[in-house]
Scaffold this active site. Structure first.
Site, PDB file in Angstrom:
ATOM      1  N   GLU A  14       0.814  -1.211   0.000  1.00 49.68           N
ATOM      2  CA  GLU A  14       0.000   0.000   0.000  1.00 49.68           C
ATOM      3  C   GLU A  14       0.857   1.274   0.000  1.00 49.68           C
ATOM      4  O   GLU A  14       0.326   2.374  -0.102  1.00 49.68           O
ATOM      5  CB  GLU A  14      -0.911   0.012   1.231  1.00 49.68           C
ATOM      6  CG  GLU A  14      -1.930  -1.123   1.218  1.00 49.68           C
ATOM      7  CD  GLU A  14      -2.659  -1.291   2.545  1.00 49.68           C
ATOM      8  OE1 GLU A  14      -3.867  -1.516   2.538  1.00 49.68           O
ATOM      9  OE2 GLU A  14      -1.994  -1.204   3.597  1.00 49.68           O
ATOM     10  N   ASP A 210     -12.271  -6.350  -1.789  1.00 47.95           N
ATOM     11  CA  ASP A 210     -13.176  -7.504  -1.581  1.00 47.95           C
ATOM     12  C   ASP A 210     -14.492  -6.985  -1.003  1.00 47.95           C
ATOM     13  O   ASP A 210     -14.584  -5.808  -0.651  1.00 47.95           O
ATOM     14  CB  ASP A 210     -12.532  -8.516  -0.615  1.00 47.95           C
ATOM     15  CG  ASP A 210     -12.204  -7.873   0.727  1.00 47.95           C
ATOM     16  OD1 ASP A 210     -11.081  -7.354   0.881  1.00 47.95           O
ATOM     17  OD2 ASP A 210     -13.085  -7.815   1.609  1.00 47.95           O
TER      18      ASP A 210
HETATM   19  N1  ADE Z   1      -8.962  -4.867   4.240  1.00 47.06           N
HETATM   20  C1  ADE Z   1      -9.308  -5.280   3.013  1.00 47.06           C
HETATM   21  N2  ADE Z   1     -10.380  -6.083   3.062  1.00 47.06           N
HETATM   22  C2  ADE Z   1     -10.728  -6.189   4.360  1.00 47.06           C
HETATM   23  C3  ADE Z   1     -11.736  -6.891   5.048  1.00 47.06           C
HETATM   24  N3  ADE Z   1     -12.607  -7.658   4.401  1.00 47.06           N
HETATM   25  N4  ADE Z   1     -11.788  -6.777   6.405  1.00 47.06           N
HETATM   26  C4  ADE Z   1     -10.899  -6.004   7.053  1.00 47.06           C
HETATM   27  N5  ADE Z   1      -9.916  -5.333   6.452  1.00 47.06           N
HETATM   28  C5  ADE Z   1      -9.830  -5.415   5.122  1.00 47.06           C
END
Ligand code: ADE
Length: 243
Positions: A14, A210
């Protein structure tokens, strides 16, 4: 006046591209965290990879503030979508942050209330405590302008942090139901708490990797590309916030 912008990310993917692009660099390690000072397109920055989770993020923000006195702090990286308006690669901008796993409700505290300020019998969490910590409005609008310039779809709302990778629809519903959050991640709330206590304006920008549900393993495929989007927004943001 030229600002010193503090940039915190949880993971190398990142921040690495920004660190590579920076010029006039110098680095210092504090409490195991490497802080890199430098310039990106002529803008002064101090950058650090905190490590995942709220304690790492808080430690990093506090050390950055005490040692480098940044004018503002931003948290950049990837996050899970909690909102139909946010698809993979889109950008979530925090109008405020919350800590969804801060839970002393058993003792009558509001969910997410983090203690701060003078404590009274009525308010054992302190007079200045709050569930939502607001982000700086100028930072929010600079992130919005940056995404407009780049043509990346964005949604602004509450970003929820906790020491959990969310991959479960019922947990997702819990966070949305209690906080109205649009995105989840693991650091922004902690950085917000530290920034607020130290009166440093802050903001959070996250690219979606996600949907925080039972298919959240797609994170593994998407994280690197999503992180590129949050880095692009951060670079454009610097041009806007530091004119
Ligand atoms: N960072 C990226 N995806 C995430 C998720 N599903 N839960 C917590 N942090 C995240």
């Amino acid at each position: 006046m030229s600002k010193l912008v503090g940039i915190i990310a949880a993971m190398n993917i990142e921040l690495d591209m920004l660190k590579t692009e920076a010029t006039n660099k110098s680095s210092e390690i504090i409490s195991g965290i490497e802080f890199t000072k430098g310039e990106i397109n002529g803008h002064k920055v101090v950058m650090a990879v905190s490590g995942e989770g709220k304690v790492n993020a808080a430690m990093c923000a506090e050390a950055m503030i005490l040692k480098f006195s940044p004018d503002i702090i931003i948290n950049t990286g990837v996050g899970g979508s909690l909102n139909k308006n946010l698809n993979i690669g889109n950008i979530a901008i925090a109008k405020s942050v919350v800590q969804h796993d801060y839970d002393i409700t058993f003792l009558g505290w509001p969910l997410g209330m983090t203690p701060f300020g003078k404590r009274t019998d009525d308010k054992p969490w302190g007079e200045d405590a709050t569930v939502e910590i607001n982000c700086d409005e100028e930072i929010v609008s600079a992130f919005q302008k940056a995404t407009e310039i780049l043509g990346i779809h964005t949604h602004t709302g509450v970003i929820a942090s906790g020491d959990q990778f969310i991959a479960d629809s019922s947990k997702k519903d819990f966070i949305v139901g209690n906080f109205g959050a649009v995105c989840c991640e693991m650091e922004g709330g902690a950085i917000g708490q530290v920034a607020r206590i130290n009166r440093v304006p802050f903001g959070v920008v996250r690219a979606i990797s996600d949907n925080a549900d039972e298919n959240a393993e797609v994170y593994e495929f998407n994280a690197v590309d999503a992180a590129k989007n949050s880095i692009s927004v951060t670079k454009e943001f610097l041009n806007i916030i530091d004119k």
